[in-house]
Design an enzyme around this catalytic site. Sequence first.
Site, PDB file in Angstrom:
ATOM      1  N   ASP A 187       9.590  -5.764   2.977  1.00 23.20           N
ATOM      2  CA  ASP A 187       8.423  -5.261   3.679  1.00 23.20           C
ATOM      3  C   ASP A 187       7.238  -6.152   3.302  1.00 23.20           C
ATOM      4  O   ASP A 187       7.270  -6.868   2.293  1.00 23.20           O
ATOM      5  CB  ASP A 187       8.170  -3.803   3.273  1.00 23.20           C
ATOM      6  N   ASP A 228       3.228  -5.294   4.003  1.00 25.97           N
ATOM      7  CA  ASP A 228       2.075  -4.547   3.507  1.00 25.97           C
ATOM      8  C   ASP A 228       2.475  -3.700   2.309  1.00 25.97           C
ATOM      9  O   ASP A 228       3.370  -2.858   2.405  1.00 25.97           O
ATOM     10  CB  ASP A 228       1.510  -3.635   4.604  1.00 25.97           C
TER      11      ASP A 228
END
Length: 342
Positions: free
Chosen positions: A26, A28
């Site tokens: 991922d 963020d």
Amino acid sequence: MSQSVRTRPEGSGQALSEAYDTALLDLDGVVYAGGDAIVHAVESLASARAGGMRLAYVTNNALRTPDTVAAHLTELGIPTGAGDVITSAQAVARLISEQVPAGARVLVIGGEGLRVALRERGLEPVESADDDPAAVVQGFGGPELPWGRFAEASYAVARGVPWFASNTDLTIPSGRGIAPGNGAAVEVVRIATGAEPQVAGKPLPPMHRETILRTGAERPLVVGDRLDTDIEGAFNGEVDSLLVLTGVTDGALLLAAPPQHRPTYVDADLRGLLGGQPEVSAAGEGFRCGGWTATARAERLELDGDGAALDGLRALCAAAWTAAGDGSCTLDAGKELARLGL
């Protein structure tokens, strides 16, 4: 990974970067926050890549194109090509293309990332409900997305046009704090129409399928900071996961995680890729990790010992998850988490 109920974090005698061929990262809250690299991210990813691990960046943010994301990562000191980036825009574009004719018009409520992904699938982005769209797709459009775009989506959806959403994350981290995400925007159209969209992004299967198709990963490790997207997505895809505590999940949320939100491994940040993971073992009525022993009592979790804070958290996870079984832990662990600084 089996979908049986996880009752403790697992250990690994190998560095995770050696045990798995591909890290599905991922962005963020894991690699960057507010556009800036998270501490230890750049050097940790460089070391993992140098050791032979493939790095792929998997994001529910449909606003930016893979080229833009790759350029941003490269500027941060993480050399990345567009092919290393998989977005929910790509996943939802594939989902739409499987249900509408080739060349069909699609009403876009979102940013350039959606338009590029639709064209990649041979679909034509349009801007109005009056353009006779075969589908409506909604993705994060950034803080400047005009309110009138939600009206366009609502007009088309109310006419019976199939509605798709890249993802339904209610929030998104920013440099100034937590901001509304695409899920909040989807709720606007849902309230106006009473309809339900087909959703592609994490934690749902279309995103996992898109990621595996594009990376060819055989032994993937999902790396994320959110239990309800990254870790649940790994659970749904039956692959292992590493939770890093650099984003939205804190110790209290982790201890209370239901089975589908329990990660395989837990670490402070991306340095967790570079080493093994300590074993959590049964110890009398409780569980031991490093110098800590955690036990579930009637109304609380108790922690004894000393050493690395994360070892204490892992031991607490084992006690909490075992006590909760198929549900979420409701035992008080506030004092122990405060003692660990978590």
